[in-house]
Enzyme design. Structure first.
Site, mmCIF file in Angstrom:
data_model
loop_
_atom_site.group_PDB
_atom_site.id
_atom_site.type_symbol
_atom_site.label_atom_id
_atom_site.label_comp_id
_atom_site.label_asym_id
_atom_site.label_seq_id
_atom_site.Cartn_x
_atom_site.Cartn_y
_atom_site.Cartn_z
ATOM 1 N N PRO A 39 30.452 8.540 17.039
ATOM 2 C CA PRO A 39 29.137 8.797 17.633
ATOM 3 C C PRO A 39 28.739 10.265 17.453
ATOM 4 C CG PRO A 39 30.767 8.262 19.331
ATOM 5 C CD PRO A 39 31.439 8.105 18.021
ATOM 6 N N GLU A 40 27.509 10.497 17.082
ATOM 7 C CA GLU A 40 27.020 11.859 16.945
ATOM 8 C C GLU A 40 26.089 12.163 18.122
ATOM 9 O OE1 GLU A 40 25.927 13.195 13.138
ATOM 10 O OE2 GLU A 40 27.214 11.791 12.086
ATOM 11 N N ARG A 53 40.146 3.094 19.099
ATOM 12 C CA ARG A 53 41.060 3.940 18.332
ATOM 13 C C ARG A 53 41.957 4.789 19.222
ATOM 14 N NH1 ARG A 53 38.697 4.799 13.150
ATOM 15 N NH2 ARG A 53 40.434 6.174 12.736
#
Ligand SMILES: [Zn+2]
Length: 280
Positions: free
Chosen positions: A2-3, A114
């Protein structure tokens, strides 16, 4: 990963769902989620704290509580989901933490595919002094992010502008996708050396960054891989991407095939006709 726009979307989602709620219980299922915070400490300190509001700072999510700030970084695949106690939006074994609230049947869960995400509890108003946060540069939307500021940061460097813009100590919040898009829009070659950029180039980079990030926030971010918010609501910015992920497809401006190269380990897409190296 995500940015900045995706993190803003998550923050809006959290404010809509948990702002004002008072925490009644906390469970942690994956201790390595916590940074410089023990599970006992977290459980102990969070109970009875009210979530006064949630903010974004670059890619950090800041939960403002009565006496603390809780700092969350989603890294690659972290997700905050507000959902019914007996309903799991993702596989249950991916839940790393769960927060219950007073007078509320739903719970706030942190899922991570993750397991790279982090959570840290700090005393109220101390979060900006955390070393990882104190060294960060300005967000493109900050008043401090002027053309002069960016010029000062890049003009003495021979590193590629692609690498410089990804450096969060210079500009905060631009990740790989958006830097590719910003450089295309500003017609600057990703390998252009920082020292070759003019004050005007810096002004253009900032202007384009604000336009692209602003548009992406409006569109709910860019859904790539498994990034989704809340009830599987996905972002729509990917339909506006001009170069990212478009290797060998024709440039929307000139028809030249988009190239993909590796710059400092990051996949970099650009148009060799629209983005030429300066002749200096
Ligand atoms: Zn082109």
């Amino acid at each position: 990963m995500p940015e900045l726009p995706e993190v803003r979307v998550v923050v809006n989602y959290l404010n809509q769902n948990v702002k004002g709620k008072v925490i009644s219980a906390v469970r942690v299922f994956y201790n390595r989620l916590l940074v410089e915070t023990s599970v006992l400490d977290l459980k102990d300190k969070l109970v009875n704290q009210q979530i006064e509001g949630v903010d974004a700072y670059g890619k950090y999510i800041i939960f403002h509580l009565t006496n603390y700030e809780m700092i969350s970084h989603l890294r690659m695949e972290g997700k905050w989901i507000f959902e019914s106690d007996n309903f799991f939006s993702y596989p249950q074994d991916l839940v790393e933490a769960e927060i219950e609230f007073e007078h509320e049947a739903k719970v706030l869960r942190y899922y991570d595919f993750r397991r790279f995400g982090t959570l840290q509890l700090v005393a109220k108003n101390q979060w900006k002094t955390l070393p990882a946060i104190a060294k960060l540069g300005y967000e493109p939307f900050d008043k401090g992010a002027s053309a002069d500021y960016l010029f000062t940061k890049v003009h003495s460097s021979s590193r590629a502008i692609k690498t410089l813009l990804l450096d969060q100590t210079i500009l905060l919040g631009l990740g790989n996708i958006y830097v590719n898009e910003v450089l295309f829009q500003a017609k600057i070659h990703p390998l252009e050396s920082g020292k070759n950029l003019t004050l005007q180039d810096c002004a253009l980079i900032l202007q384009v960054s604000k336009e692209i990030l602003g548009k992406s926030i409006e569109e709910g971010g860019t859904t790539i891989h498994s990034f989704m918010v809340g009830n599987h609501q996905s972002g729509h910015y990917q339909k506006y991407l001009q170069v990212h992920g478009r290797e060998n497809l024709p440039c929307f401006v000139c028809g030249t095939k988009i190239k993909k190269i590796n710059v400092n380990g990051r996949g970099t897409y650009y148009c060799s006709w629209c983005q030429k190296l300066k002749k200096i």
